[in-house]
Design an enzyme around this catalytic site. Structure first.
Site, PDB file in Angstrom:
ATOM      1  N   HIS A 177      19.668   9.457 -42.075  1.00  0.00           N
ATOM      2  CA  HIS A 177      19.145   9.937 -40.792  1.00  0.00           C
ATOM      3  C   HIS A 177      18.656  11.377 -40.932  1.00  0.00           C
ATOM      4  O   HIS A 177      18.727  11.967 -42.013  1.00  0.00           O
ATOM      5  CB  HIS A 177      20.192   9.807 -39.685  1.00  0.00           C
ATOM      6  CG  HIS A 177      21.420  10.639 -39.864  1.00  0.00           C
ATOM      7  ND1 HIS A 177      22.406  10.342 -40.781  1.00  0.00           N
ATOM      8  CD2 HIS A 177      21.853  11.786 -39.250  1.00  0.00           C
ATOM      9  CE1 HIS A 177      23.370  11.238 -40.720  1.00  0.00           C
ATOM     10  NE2 HIS A 177      23.065  12.136 -39.814  1.00  0.00           N
ATOM     11  N   HIS A 218      32.358  12.596 -46.278  1.00  0.00           N
ATOM     12  CA  HIS A 218      31.963  13.289 -45.041  1.00  0.00           C
ATOM     13  C   HIS A 218      33.171  13.544 -44.139  1.00  0.00           C
ATOM     14  O   HIS A 218      33.200  13.148 -42.980  1.00  0.00           O
ATOM     15  CB  HIS A 218      30.910  12.450 -44.305  1.00  0.00           C
ATOM     16  CG  HIS A 218      30.122  13.226 -43.280  1.00  0.00           C
ATOM     17  ND1 HIS A 218      30.618  13.539 -42.034  1.00  0.00           N
ATOM     18  CD2 HIS A 218      28.874  13.738 -43.302  1.00  0.00           C
ATOM     19  CE1 HIS A 218      29.700  14.211 -41.350  1.00  0.00           C
ATOM     20  NE2 HIS A 218      28.630  14.339 -42.094  1.00  0.00           N
ATOM     21  N   ASP A 245      22.332  18.066 -42.663  1.00  0.00           N
ATOM     22  CA  ASP A 245      23.355  17.869 -43.689  1.00  0.00           C
ATOM     23  C   ASP A 245      23.184  16.536 -44.422  1.00  0.00           C
ATOM     24  O   ASP A 245      23.955  16.223 -45.335  1.00  0.00           O
ATOM     25  CB  ASP A 245      24.768  17.986 -43.097  1.00  0.00           C
ATOM     26  CG  ASP A 245      25.055  16.953 -42.029  1.00  0.00           C
ATOM     27  OD1 ASP A 245      24.130  16.601 -41.273  1.00  0.00           O
ATOM     28  OD2 ASP A 245      26.212  16.499 -41.927  1.00  0.00           O
ATOM     29  N   HIS A 246      22.150  15.779 -44.056  1.00  0.00           N
ATOM     30  CA  HIS A 246      21.855  14.527 -44.758  1.00  0.00           C
ATOM     31  C   HIS A 246      20.456  14.501 -45.380  1.00  0.00           C
ATOM     32  O   HIS A 246      20.217  13.700 -46.285  1.00  0.00           O
ATOM     33  CB  HIS A 246      22.017  13.339 -43.808  1.00  0.00           C
ATOM     34  CG  HIS A 246      23.441  13.080 -43.420  1.00  0.00           C
ATOM     35  ND1 HIS A 246      24.218  12.103 -44.006  1.00  0.00           N
ATOM     36  CD2 HIS A 246      24.237  13.706 -42.522  1.00  0.00           C
ATOM     37  CE1 HIS A 246      25.433  12.143 -43.474  1.00  0.00           C
ATOM     38  NE2 HIS A 246      25.481  13.102 -42.568  1.00  0.00           N
ATOM     39  N   HIS A 276      30.115  10.249 -33.906  1.00  0.00           N
ATOM     40  CA  HIS A 276      30.760   9.766 -35.129  1.00  0.00           C
ATOM     41  C   HIS A 276      31.883   8.822 -34.721  1.00  0.00           C
ATOM     42  O   HIS A 276      32.446   8.942 -33.625  1.00  0.00           O
ATOM     43  CB  HIS A 276      31.357  10.922 -35.931  1.00  0.00           C
ATOM     44  CG  HIS A 276      30.346  11.889 -36.465  1.00  0.00           C
ATOM     45  ND1 HIS A 276      29.752  11.738 -37.692  1.00  0.00           N
ATOM     46  CD2 HIS A 276      29.833  13.025 -35.929  1.00  0.00           C
ATOM     47  CE1 HIS A 276      28.912  12.746 -37.899  1.00  0.00           C
ATOM     48  NE2 HIS A 276      28.948  13.535 -36.847  1.00  0.00           N
ATOM     49  N   HIS A 291      19.519  14.417 -39.677  1.00  0.00           N
ATOM     50  CA  HIS A 291      20.306  15.650 -39.587  1.00  0.00           C
ATOM     51  C   HIS A 291      20.234  16.431 -40.902  1.00  0.00           C
ATOM     52  O   HIS A 291      20.196  15.847 -41.990  1.00  0.00           O
ATOM     53  CB  HIS A 291      21.762  15.344 -39.240  1.00  0.00           C
ATOM     54  CG  HIS A 291      21.975  15.141 -37.765  1.00  0.00           C
ATOM     55  ND1 HIS A 291      23.022  14.411 -37.261  1.00  0.00           N
ATOM     56  CD2 HIS A 291      21.264  15.562 -36.683  1.00  0.00           C
ATOM     57  CE1 HIS A 291      22.967  14.402 -35.934  1.00  0.00           C
ATOM     58  NE2 HIS A 291      21.904  15.093 -35.579  1.00  0.00           N
ATOM     59  N   ASP A 333      26.331   8.586 -41.221  1.00  0.00           N
ATOM     60  CA  ASP A 333      27.043   8.854 -39.969  1.00  0.00           C
ATOM     61  C   ASP A 333      26.769   7.685 -39.027  1.00  0.00           C
ATOM     62  O   ASP A 333      25.608   7.284 -38.858  1.00  0.00           O
ATOM     63  CB  ASP A 333      26.548  10.152 -39.331  1.00  0.00           C
ATOM     64  CG  ASP A 333      26.904  11.381 -40.163  1.00  0.00           C
ATOM     65  OD1 ASP A 333      27.675  11.239 -41.127  1.00  0.00           O
ATOM     66  OD2 ASP A 333      26.400  12.470 -39.845  1.00  0.00           O
TER      67      ASP A 333
END
Length: 684
Positions: free
Chosen positions: A79, A426, A83-84, A404, A81, A187
């Site tokens: 996705h 994660h 951090d991904h 989440h 975000h 996530d």
């Protein structure tokens, strides 16, 4: 059978190996810079490529130094975000990666705008920037899209994706290699909210489940209670004449909160004079994307769009930046980024934090090392971006709308899939370990279900073994013959993908583009020692050695197949290529190289002596090595000029000033060289 080891070496996972290797390069016992490497049957997949929100420059990157980027077949992004996917432009444009990249259509549309905003608002110097907007633009052409449930295949790797909830376009990827199935959740959320559907339950059961552990064993409060607490808190802040700051990321939870606030303001006429601002330079682009992908949202939104667009808000105005903001009284401002490490949310927090009438509502998960995480502990003062201490008097409320899974959702998801192996990623270390303990306790008294839970750290490898039966079809002339049980079958084994066929050599051209031929192998190897020394050494290998001359040159014939001819300061090794003779030749070549290795080693050391570059900054390198290998494995000399790294009994001595590396292990030496190079070239 399974095992876990922390190592500087990447396992060599060949096509015929039963070993499945999974190694986190980020998000191992931490939240941030999600990135995993999966290797099986000589195939390599990278899952996500994010940055750490609490760090800057190269320190924010996943540990890609320990992989050969050009050997990665496939990269899947779950996705949008940061951090991904925040490191993706850097990985595509600044490394040797040559594989293919996939994400969903909505993720690709939002990725472009979200990362452009990240580049603009990053509060770091130009020479620390990982990539430019030009790199981002170039990366777009390399990204391919995939629909939910659409099956694709790349180099024998089959994969498809399911809706993950969480944010618009978020996907869970199912990967199949040689019959082994791996599900990566990224996530995900199993709870439907105001605009997104819940994550799907895959119809196919995986052999390995790689799942997030963000909230560990916590259980979310019910949505209705959470929404009421959220709106009541904001109402109280503006009622007392304060400003309410809600730090959010431009896309994701922001749209959910906007729907809640707009509805609440509509039902409370007394609040109509108090403005709500959606402060993001991406505001209009965000809404356009959300209106485009309404079909990916839940049934409630799809039904409502036929009557009126729920994303055209009555009580919310867009705010491009602080220069366009008249700060004259009570208001609600939803500003990015969500963790307040820079940008407009940070500016407003510093401006408002000294007034007790004001308040901040933290509405999402906060990563260690960010201002949002620090503020949750309600400190008496905070440090501004300019380095000044500011008194913290505004109220702080944490009401999580983070999409989440909680423990109930995670447990139910696992119970429905029953995977033999679970790999937790994660999640902060404590939360992850609590979740592991709870899952182990849940299944330890159930003899019908055997589940193993793994919690690898960054750069720690999980090794799993899958021994499946290999079936080969007999084709062509061989299939005409009738064979008895236990009778030996001789032919050529042909492999296509992960399918096998056995054919007679005469049928090879009919079933492949190959033709039979004889190949003579010839290698010239440096050898400066007397020829009789070689003869003596080979006797230790086999007594089957014949001495003779070829054109007045001394020669040896070993194993009746491998010929060695003496030359000036070298030897020539010749043999006819075949399975058996190749094996004999390998053994002979090994002996030759071993007895001549001392001089070769000296040459290797000499060549390394001139390869150094100036290294700056030293402290950044030491911290990086501590993070990667652990503090117990990294020792710095009292002079500060020499660093010793010890991994699995292998030692690398690094001269920081001269950038010289002394190490007998080639893999560890290459990793150390790569790390030195990256830290000496931070300006990219």
């Amino acid at each position: 059978m399974a095992g876990t080891k922390r190592s500087a070496e990447i396992s060599i996972v060949g096509e015929d190996s039963d070993l499945l290797s999974i190694k986190p390069l980020g998000a191992g016992q931490e939240v941030g810079r999600s990135c995993l490497i999966v290797q099986y049957k000589n195939k390599t997949i990278m899952l996500d490529c994010g940055i750490h929100p609490g760090r800057h420059g190269v320190e924010a990157l996943p540990y890609t130094d320990i992989v050969a980027e050009d050997q990665i077949d496939l990269l899947l992004i779950s996705h949008f975000h940061l951090d991904h996917c925040g490191a993706l432009p850097w990985f595509l444009e600044r490394t040797s990666f040559k594989g293919r990249v996939f994400m969903t259509h909505a993720t690709k549309a939002i990725y472009r705008w979200l990362l452009a905003d990240y580049v603009k608002v990053s509060n770091i110097s130009t020479d620390q920037m990982l990539y430019t907007e030009k790199d981002l633009e170039k990366s777009m052409a390399k990204i391919e899209t995939i629909h939910f449930h659409q099956e694709k295949e790349v180099n024998g790797i089959k994969f498809w994706c399911y809706n993950a909830g969480h944010v618009l376009g978020a996907a869970m990827f199912m990967i199949e290699i040689a019959g082994v199935k791996i599900l990566y959740t990224g996530d995900f959320s199993r709870q439907e909210d105001r605009h997104l559907m819940a994550a799907e339950i895959p119809s196919v059961k995986p052999d390995v489940l790689i799942i997030e552990s963000t909230y560990g064993v916590h259980i979310h409060e019910k949505r209705e209670i959470r929404e009421k607490r959220f709106t009541s808190t904001i109402h109280d802040i503006v009622n007392r004449g304060g400003r309410c700051l809600i730090p959010v990321f431009a896309l994701g939870r922001a749209q959910e909160l906007l729907l809640i606030l707009d509805e609440y303001w509509s039902n409370h006429p007394e609040l109509h004079d108090i403005p709500i601002y959606y402060a993001s330079s991406l505001a209009k682009k965000c809404m356009a994307v959300y209106q485009t992908y309404v079909s990916a949202m839940n049934e409630k939104i799809r039904n409502q769009i036929a009557i009126s667009n729920p994303f055209i808000f009555k009580h919310i105005s867009n705010l491009k930046g602080i220069d366009h903001f008249d700060d004259i009284g009570p208001c609600v401002v939803m500003a990015s980024p969500g963790m307040m490490q820079s940008g407009l949310s940070r500016e407003l927090f510093e401006k408002w934090c000294t007034d007790s009438k004001n308040g901040v509502v933290i509405a999402g998960y906060c990563v260690e090392g960010t201002l949002a995480k620090e503020v949750m502990s309600e400190p008496e003062e905070i440090l501004s971006m300019a380095g000044q201490k500011l008194a913290r008097k505004l109220s702080v409320d944490y009401i999580s709308f983070s999409a989440h899974t909680d423990y109930e959702q995670t447990s139910e998801f696992i119970r429905m899939l029953k995977p033999p192996h679970i790999i937790l990623v994660h999640g902060e270390q404590n939360e992850m370990m609590r979740l592991k303990t709870a899952l182990v306790r849940e299944y330890q008294e159930n003899p019908e279900i055997s589940i193993t839970v793994h919690t690898p750290r960054n750069c720690e490898e999980v090794q799993l073994y899958f021994r499946g039966e290999k079936m080969a079809k007999v084709m062509g002339n061989l299939a005409v013959k009738k064979f008895e049980d236990e009778q030996n079958l001789s032919g050529i084994l042909i492999k296509r993908g992960f399918s096998y066929h056995i054919v007679d050599p005469t049928d090879l051209s009919a079933y492949t583009n190959l033709k039979t031929s004889t190949v003579m192998q010839r290698q010239i190897l440096p050898f400066s020692l007397p020829f009789n020394v070689l003869h003596t050494a080979l006797v230790q290998l086999t007594p089957n050695i014949k001495s003779y001359t070829i054109q007045n040159k001394r020669a040896l014939k070993v194993f009746d197949s491998v010929v060695i001819v003496e030359e000036d300061n070298s030897v020539i090794v010749e043999w006819t290529a075949s399975n058996g003779d190749d094996m004999y030749a390998d053994a002979v070549v090994t002996v030759i190289l071993q007895i001549d290795s001392s001089s070769a080693a000296l040459e290797t050391v000499k060549s390394l002596g001139d390869s150094g570059n100036k290294l700056e900054p030293e402290d950044s390198l030491i911290k990086f090595l501590h993070d990667m290998y652990g503090e117990d494995h990294v020792v710095r000399s009292t002079s500060g000029k020499l660093v010793t790294v010890t991994v699995d009994g292998k030692i690398a001595s690094i001269d920081i000033k001269g950038q010289k590396i002394n190490c007998d292990n080639e893999l560890l030496k290459n990793q150390s060289a790569s790390i030195l190079k990256r830290h000496s070239l931070c300006s990219i």
